[in-house]
Design an enzyme around this catalytic site. Structure first.
Site, PDB file in Angstrom:
ATOM      1  CB  SER A 151       4.781   2.839   3.353  1.00 53.70           C
ATOM      2  OG  SER A 151       3.715   3.205   4.209  1.00 53.70           O
ATOM      3  CE1 TYR A 186       3.093   5.425  -1.048  1.00 57.33           C
ATOM      4  CE2 TYR A 186       2.176   4.651   1.038  1.00 57.33           C
ATOM      5  CZ  TYR A 186       3.221   5.221   0.323  1.00 57.33           C
ATOM      6  OH  TYR A 186       4.371   5.575   0.968  1.00 57.33           O
ATOM      7  CE  LYS A 190       6.184   3.498  -1.363  1.00 59.13           C
ATOM      8  NZ  LYS A 190       7.519   3.895  -1.883  1.00 59.13           N
TER       9      LYS A 190
END
Length: 270
Positions: A151, A186, A190
């Site tokens: 991401s 999150y 990543k």
């Protein structure tokens, strides 16, 4: 005609994974696309939709049951792929999720632990177990590529420069402070995935495996749990953009960037 390349995509029945399968199926190049999904029924439904929209293709899509958080599922999946195909040419680690909203649904330590544990379990730990399991099949390919879907929020450089998520609100003085809108679990997972990619690139350097982290951009998927319509209103692009990007990497168009975090326009800062 040359043999079809074997492309395995986890989380292939929805979101960017689905769009990647669709883009590969529409490609003039021939592929056997293994659509990994926790549910075979959902995979079959997704395949029917793709085949109805693209009636002619040189490729085929095969449903494949795989839950990367389940070791038995990984073992069964490996045995099925090994027995039917004997190799994997391109392995796309797309399955992932964001669970930061759990912290607002369950305030306190319980919510924090659940959000971080589930995020790392799926995005980091299970991705590593799955990749370790399928590495032998990847090494049997003459053109192996290994992709990890990361991401733009994973970049330490961009975060340090003040980058915020589309959901972020001004942070007032005092306590408590909400970390939900920053998607801290999150984006941290990543960032860890980027390190995993680097280590896999080193491990496979003498084996000729091209290894990448794919940063598809801010796209309207179900990942954030706020709905695709809302995400589009916030400026998110269509998921098909990410699918086309992954298709291009699978087909060798970014091989010179192996070992890097890449986006459509170039390289993403670490």
């Amino acid at each position: 005609m040359a043999d079809k390349t074997i492309v395995l995509i986890t989380g292939g029945n929805t979101g960017i994974g689905y769009e990647s399968v669709k883009a590969l199926y529409a490609s003039p190049n021939a592929h056997t696309i293994l659509m990994g999904s926790r549910s075979l029924e959902k995979a079959r439904e997704a395949i029917k939709t793709i085949e109805s929209e693209i009636p002619k293709s040189k490729s085929e899509i095969i449903p494949l049951q795989i839950d990367i958080e389940d070791d038995t599922s990984i073992d069964n999946c490996y045995k099925e792929v090994e027995s039917k195909y004997g190799k994997v040419d391109q392995l796309v680690n797309n399955a992932g999720g964001s669970f930061d909203t759990v912290m607002s649904a369950k305030p306190g330590a319980a919510g924090i632990r659940e959000a971080w544990n589930h995020t790392y379990s799926l995005n980091v730990f299970s991705t590593e177990v799955f990749t370790q399991a399928f590495a032998p099949l990847l090494l049997k390919s003459s053109q192996p590529r290994l992709l990890f879907v990361t991401s733009g929020l994973s970049s330490l450089t961009l975060s340090a420069s003040g980058q915020r998520t589309a959901l972020a609100q001004p942070i007032p003085k005092g306590w408590p402070k909400s970390t939900v809108s920053s998607m801290i679990a999150y984006r941290s997972s990543k960032a860890a995935l980027n390190m995993q990619m680097l280590e896999w690139a080193k491990n496979f350097q003498e084996d000729g495996v091209k290894v990448f982290c794919i940063s598809p951009g801010f796209l309207a998927t179900g990942l954030a749990g706020i709905g695709k319509k809302k995400m589009k209103e916030m400026g998110a692009g269509d998921p098909s953009v990410g699918g086309t990007f992954i298709k291009d990497v699978v087909e060798g168009k970014r091989d010179e960037d192996s070992g890097k975090v890449i986006h459509r326009g170039g390289l993403q800062p670490w």
